[in-house]
Scaffold this active site. Structure first.
Site, mmCIF file in Angstrom:
data_model
loop_
_atom_site.group_PDB
_atom_site.id
_atom_site.type_symbol
_atom_site.label_atom_id
_atom_site.label_comp_id
_atom_site.label_asym_id
_atom_site.label_seq_id
_atom_site.Cartn_x
_atom_site.Cartn_y
_atom_site.Cartn_z
ATOM 1 N N SER A 27 0.830 -1.211 0.000
ATOM 2 C CA SER A 27 0.000 0.000 0.000
ATOM 3 C C SER A 27 0.862 1.258 0.000
ATOM 4 O O SER A 27 0.615 2.202 -0.754
ATOM 5 C CB SER A 27 -0.905 0.015 1.242
ATOM 6 O OG SER A 27 -1.831 -1.025 1.193
ATOM 7 N N GLY A 97 -5.382 -3.582 -8.214
ATOM 8 C CA GLY A 97 -6.572 -2.772 -7.932
ATOM 9 C C GLY A 97 -6.194 -1.465 -7.260
ATOM 10 O O GLY A 97 -6.734 -0.400 -7.581
ATOM 11 N N ARG A 125 -12.844 -6.533 -12.110
ATOM 12 C CA ARG A 125 -13.116 -5.921 -10.799
ATOM 13 C C ARG A 125 -13.847 -4.586 -10.951
ATOM 14 O O ARG A 125 -13.619 -3.846 -11.907
ATOM 15 C CB ARG A 125 -11.798 -5.752 -10.034
ATOM 16 C CG ARG A 125 -11.159 -7.109 -9.739
ATOM 17 C CD ARG A 125 -9.858 -6.988 -9.009
ATOM 18 N NE ARG A 125 -10.022 -6.430 -7.676
ATOM 19 C CZ ARG A 125 -9.022 -6.117 -6.870
ATOM 20 N NH1 ARG A 125 -7.776 -6.305 -7.273
ATOM 21 N NH2 ARG A 125 -9.253 -5.620 -5.675
ATOM 22 N N GLN A 172 -9.073 2.257 -0.714
ATOM 23 C CA GLN A 172 -8.858 2.577 -2.130
ATOM 24 C C GLN A 172 -9.821 3.672 -2.579
ATOM 25 O O GLN A 172 -9.423 4.620 -3.269
ATOM 26 C CB GLN A 172 -9.034 1.325 -2.988
ATOM 27 C CG GLN A 172 -7.952 0.294 -2.759
ATOM 28 C CD GLN A 172 -8.105 -0.921 -3.653
ATOM 29 O OE1 GLN A 172 -9.034 -1.010 -4.452
ATOM 30 N NE2 GLN A 172 -7.190 -1.861 -3.529
ATOM 31 N N ASP A 322 -7.245 -8.311 3.690
ATOM 32 C CA ASP A 322 -6.429 -9.173 2.826
ATOM 33 C C ASP A 322 -5.912 -10.414 3.555
ATOM 34 O O ASP A 322 -5.291 -11.280 2.936
ATOM 35 C CB ASP A 322 -5.217 -8.387 2.286
ATOM 36 C CG ASP A 322 -5.646 -7.298 1.309
ATOM 37 O OD1 ASP A 322 -6.729 -7.422 0.714
ATOM 38 O OD2 ASP A 322 -4.882 -6.321 1.147
ATOM 39 N N LYS A 349 -11.981 -8.975 -4.604
ATOM 40 C CA LYS A 349 -10.525 -8.763 -4.599
ATOM 41 C C LYS A 349 -9.941 -9.378 -5.882
ATOM 42 O O LYS A 349 -10.646 -9.532 -6.860
ATOM 43 C CB LYS A 349 -9.914 -9.363 -3.328
ATOM 44 C CG LYS A 349 -10.392 -8.666 -2.048
ATOM 45 C CD LYS A 349 -9.941 -7.229 -1.988
ATOM 46 C CE LYS A 349 -10.449 -6.506 -0.760
ATOM 47 N NZ LYS A 349 -10.151 -5.081 -0.789
ATOM 48 N N ARG A 353 -12.420 -14.294 -3.150
ATOM 49 C CA ARG A 353 -11.578 -15.006 -2.178
ATOM 50 C C ARG A 353 -12.367 -15.891 -1.223
ATOM 51 O O ARG A 353 -11.805 -16.843 -0.660
ATOM 52 C CB ARG A 353 -10.713 -14.004 -1.401
ATOM 53 C CG ARG A 353 -9.581 -13.461 -2.239
ATOM 54 C CD ARG A 353 -8.671 -12.525 -1.485
ATOM 55 N NE ARG A 353 -7.511 -12.215 -2.305
ATOM 56 C CZ ARG A 353 -6.711 -11.173 -2.107
ATOM 57 N NH1 ARG A 353 -6.946 -10.331 -1.109
ATOM 58 N NH2 ARG A 353 -5.684 -10.963 -2.908
ATOM 59 N N ARG A 395 -2.563 -14.209 -3.031
ATOM 60 C CA ARG A 395 -2.799 -14.569 -1.620
ATOM 61 C C ARG A 395 -3.467 -15.941 -1.479
ATOM 62 O O ARG A 395 -3.259 -16.640 -0.482
ATOM 63 C CB ARG A 395 -3.619 -13.488 -0.915
ATOM 64 C CG ARG A 395 -2.889 -12.149 -0.857
ATOM 65 C CD ARG A 395 -3.450 -11.199 0.170
ATOM 66 N NE ARG A 395 -3.122 -9.823 -0.170
ATOM 67 C CZ ARG A 395 -1.932 -9.242 0.059
ATOM 68 N NH1 ARG A 395 -0.956 -9.905 0.632
ATOM 69 N NH2 ARG A 395 -1.735 -7.982 -0.302
HETATM 70 C C1 S3P Z 1 -5.590 -1.248 -0.131
HETATM 71 C C2 S3P Z 1 -6.841 -1.311 0.391
HETATM 72 C C3 S3P Z 1 -7.640 -2.552 0.486
HETATM 73 C C4 S3P Z 1 -6.778 -3.794 0.282
HETATM 74 C C5 S3P Z 1 -5.813 -3.637 -0.850
HETATM 75 C C6 S3P Z 1 -4.892 -2.466 -0.584
HETATM 76 C C7 S3P Z 1 -4.904 0.046 -0.212
HETATM 77 O O1 S3P Z 1 -8.651 -2.509 -0.488
HETATM 78 O O2 S3P Z 1 -7.599 -4.925 0.047
HETATM 79 O O3 S3P Z 1 -5.030 -4.815 -1.000
HETATM 80 O O4 S3P Z 1 -3.678 0.071 -0.401
HETATM 81 O O5 S3P Z 1 -5.576 1.072 -0.063
HETATM 82 P P1 S3P Z 1 -10.049 -1.729 -0.202
HETATM 83 O O6 S3P Z 1 -9.681 -0.384 0.219
HETATM 84 O O7 S3P Z 1 -10.791 -1.704 -1.493
HETATM 85 O O8 S3P Z 1 -10.710 -2.546 0.849
#
Ligand code: S3P
Length: 438
Positions: A27, A97, A125, A172, A322, A349, A353, A395
């Site tokens: 992240s 994503g 997605r 995100q 995750d 995801k 999952r 994962r």
């Molecule tokens: C992430 C937020 C998560 C996580 C992803 C990384 C990020 O997703 O599942 O692997 O870096 O902001 P969501 O914010 O959609 O839950």
């Protein structure tokens, strides 16, 4: 790459022992590239995760006009122009994503056009959760195929602020809106009824922006005034708790094991898995707590432990979204049921999952009940002896390989190359600890 083999097999019977270093947080690595490219001047990054996802974001940063240089292992320099320019080619975000959603938010604030695409998994997605709000701010999206699915062409610029109330805790979505809000007129706000990871807010501050956070107990409201310039800075990327989870899980479930992972980020919005393992009775200790790069980090040791099934509080989901696949793998060895509910987000995801873990664990002889928004694993003996389909999901692959290190018979996964999206050194690290992966 993890391996060029079409399959990878984990064999039981070898305790894992030793000390390893967690790879850089995914992240934070994405964000350091994106903010570095948005900023004026030089950003020096140390400890960057050089996984395929982040490398795709680095190429995107370059395509948007930044100078991106690799100085050495994990050390990168990004020289930003204080804004994005129209790229010449398609921005291919691969499997990421986070990469595509944050880049869309960042790019939306500039008067440019850009086409985003990704691999087959990313093309499936949902993008509407981000693009709907960017559209409300004034951006436009043209969809090559089905609306809401990549590929998509963004036209940005002349945005206005919005007040967004999250229905699902998603960092995100929050981050995409805030990054767009940085170049919108007015003050953008995002309210979260449950807090999601706050790396964007922290990093915006490190790049010189003022971010106002009103704590409301369970949730919070984040406010960001548009028009604030970002200035290049230094970023020290802490170790990724989501990756550290795999060697630590092996430490907990393989008899005779003791594994230490150093430099793991302990941001409380990311550590739900460790809290859950402790509730399950795991022998997990954290030493050498310190602050590095603006985040709490520590060295975590996991020793083989008898585990007890638990009900994971639904309010914990965002802090370990995750990590449910690897939690499920460890829950297969616990006494009784581990109940994981309120995790419908797992279905959108890199793969569905919930479905993939239910199918994989069942193939390995583990009792699992599937629900629309969750699943329940009933622990006990794990026969193993299966080949698991991972649907291109890193994962899912790593979780079943860890399972295979402790099952009665070996477990094989397909598409192990996908592991390199988030954890390029996984196979080598597990082998160095004594795990039998081939
Ligand atoms: C992430 C937020 C998560 C996580 C992803 C990384 C990020 O997703 O599942 O692997 O870096 O902001 P969501 O914010 O959609 O839950």
């Amino acid at each position: 790459m993890a391996s060029n083999a079409p399959h990878l097999t984990a064999r039981p019977g070898h305790p894992l022992r030793g000390t390893v270093r967690a790879p850089g947080d995914k992240s934070i690595s994405h964000r350091s590239m994106i903010l570095g490219a948005m900023a004026s001047g030089v950003t020096e990054i140390d400890g960057l995760l050089e996984g395929d996802d982040v490398l795709a974001t680095a190429r995107a940063a370059e395509a948007f006009g930044a100078k991106v240089e690799r100085l050495g292992g994990g050390r990168w320099r990004v020289t930003g122009r204080g804004g994005f320019q129209t790229p010449t080619g398609v921005i291919d975000c691969g499997n990421a994503g986070t990469g595509v959603r944050l880049l869309m938010g960042a790019a939306a604030g500039y008067p440019i056009a850009a086409t985003f695409d990704g691999d087959a998994s990313l093309r499936g997605r949902p993008m509407g959760r981000v693009t709907d709000h960017l559209t409300r701010m004034g951006a436009t999206f043209a969809w090559s195929g089905k609306p809401g699915l990549l590929p998509a062409t963004l036209t940005g610029g002349a945005l206005h602020a919005i007040d967004h109330v999250q229905t699902v805790a998603s960092a995100q979505v929050k981050s995409a809106i805030l990054l767009a809000g940085l170049n919108a007129s007015g003050t953008t706000s995002v309210s979260e009824p449950e807090k999601s990871r706050d790396h964007t807010e922290r990093m915006l501050r490190a790049f010189g922006a003022v971010v106002d956070v009103e704590d409301q107990g369970e949730g919070w409201v984040i406010r960001l005034r548009g028009g604030q310039p970002l200035t290049g800075t230094t970023v020290s990327v802490p170790g990724d708790p989501s990756s550290a989870a795999f060697p630590l899980a092996a430490g907990l479930i393989v008899p005779g094991s003791e594994v230490t992972v150093e430099g793991v980020m302990l941001n409380p919005l990311r550590t739900g898995l460790f809290d859950t393992w402790l509730e399950m009775g795991a022998d997990l200790t954290i030493a050498n707590r310190r602050v590095s790069g603006g985040e709490d980090v520590g060295d975590i040791t996991a020793r083989h432990s008898p585990l007890q099934g638990v009900v994971v509080p639904e309010s914990r989901a965002a802090s370990m979204i995750d990590e449910y696949p690897i939690l499920a793998a460890t829950a297969a060895f616990a006494v009784g049921a581990t109940v994981m509910r309120g995790v419908g987000e797992m279905r959108v995801k890199e793969s569905d999952r919930i479905r993939l873990m239910v199918d994989g664990l069942r193939a390995c002889g583990v009792g699992v009940d599937e629900e629309p928004e969750g699943f329940i694993v009933t622990g006990g003996a794990v026969p193993g002896g299966a080949t698991v389909h991972t649907a291109h999901d890193h994962r899912i692959a790593m979780s079943h390989l860890v399972l295979g290190l402790a099952a009665a018979a070996p477990i094989t996964v397909d598409e192990p190359d996908m592991i390199a999206t988030s954890f390029p050194g996984f196979v080598e690290m597990m082998r160095a600890l004594g795990g039998d992966l081939l």
